[in-house]
Design an enzyme around this catalytic site. Sequence first.
Site, PDB file in Angstrom:
ATOM      1  CE  LYS A 177     124.444  18.832  84.617  1.00 14.51           C
ATOM      2  NZ  LYS A 177     124.405  18.155  83.336  1.00 14.51           N
ATOM      3  CG  ASP A 181     128.976  12.779  80.733  1.00 14.33           C
ATOM      4  OD1 ASP A 181     129.004  13.268  79.584  1.00 14.33           O
ATOM      5  OD2 ASP A 181     128.746  13.463  81.753  1.00 14.33           O
ATOM      6  NE  ARG A 216     136.926  20.853  80.876  1.00 11.88           N
ATOM      7  CZ  ARG A 216     136.680  20.368  82.074  1.00 11.88           C
ATOM      8  NH1 ARG A 216     135.776  20.935  82.834  1.00 11.88           N
ATOM      9  NH2 ARG A 216     137.332  19.331  82.526  1.00 11.88           N
ATOM     10  CD  GLN A 217     138.087  29.445  77.682  1.00  8.18           C
ATOM     11  OE1 GLN A 217     139.300  29.317  77.695  1.00  8.18           O
ATOM     12  NE2 GLN A 217     137.490  30.567  78.034  1.00  8.18           N
ATOM     13  CB  ALA A 262     132.927  13.067  90.551  1.00  2.00           C
ATOM     14  CG  ASN A 263     130.615  18.729  92.623  1.00  7.46           C
ATOM     15  OD1 ASN A 263     130.358  18.216  93.714  1.00  7.46           O
ATOM     16  ND2 ASN A 263     131.457  19.733  92.488  1.00  7.46           N
ATOM     17  CD  GLU A 276     163.442  27.098  77.594  1.00 14.08           C
ATOM     18  OE1 GLU A 276     164.004  26.416  76.703  1.00 14.08           O
ATOM     19  OE2 GLU A 276     163.676  28.304  77.773  1.00 14.08           O
TER      20      GLU A 276
END
Length: 327
Positions: free
Chosen positions: A196, A222, A99-100, A228-229, A42
């Site tokens: 893309k 960005d 992101r959500q 990094a793909n 904790e």
Amino acid sequence: MAAYDSLMVFTGTANPELAQNVVKHLDISLGRADVGKFSDGEVAVELLENVRGRDVFILQSTCAPTNDNLMEILTMADALKRASAGRITAAIPYFGYARQDRRPRSARVPISAKLVANMLTSAGIDRVLTVDLHADQIQGFFDIPVDNVYATPVLLKDIRAQRFDDLIVVSPDVGGVVRARAVAKALNTDLAIIDKRRPKANVAEVMNIIGDVSGRTCLIVDDMIDTANTLCKAASALKERGAERVLAYATHAIFSGQAVDRIKNSDIDMVVVTDTIPLTAAAKACPNIRVASIAGLLAETLRRINNEESVSYLFNEELVATGACLP
């Protein structure tokens, strides 16, 4: 007496180096706190100095380990509230769980960004400061003031210092066009767009490049670099179209998985990121990765909030274009 007597800055374990650099710009000392863990894992926080009535900032990114770093903010905020701090601002340079931010049709998923916003507010935080939110609409999830500042002035200052020849700004996708267009306008140069399609999360396929990049120095901008793909495939596509050099400027260096190795072995000539997230040892050792510190911009933002001055002034279009907004 310190230059800003009512202002105090505390930090957890996420990015202490950035916090030290910020307070150095402010000419104050970092607030003393014991941040660790109990034997069962904790998070344990204890403030080691008086905060009663003070304007307190918790400077902490919620990068990996995301859950631990978030809990450090929440427990520190609770400690500050119980110690009668005058105002508590969570300065979260990299805001995780962003992101959500929506619930896609027919998907049984949480809106994690809203959940985290509720948690921060419930912990007693009065204000939030963040840098380049992944989605601007997340500001609307809060019922408290949110300042979403941009790293653009820092990145532009670095770009100008390099004196690149025949520069063209490239948006890595359609969603980043607004950011890329603003950079291109500030640099008075052309804009290209990579079209893309992403078949699934963290996998991108470059389809087409809108704009002539032949013989140009391509500058990809960005908000973050994760695996990094996408970035590496974009660089390859640009080089195939005749680009002379490919550079990438991004705010948040997440660098998940094999990201650093991908960058090292890719067509990218240089990646420049800010220090909202501390670099791993592998990233620091990579000759293709360099840091432009955001500490000065954050310090000036904290100073303005503390003095009840305008934060948006820092991002006045003319000031950003000339670099005059930076301290």
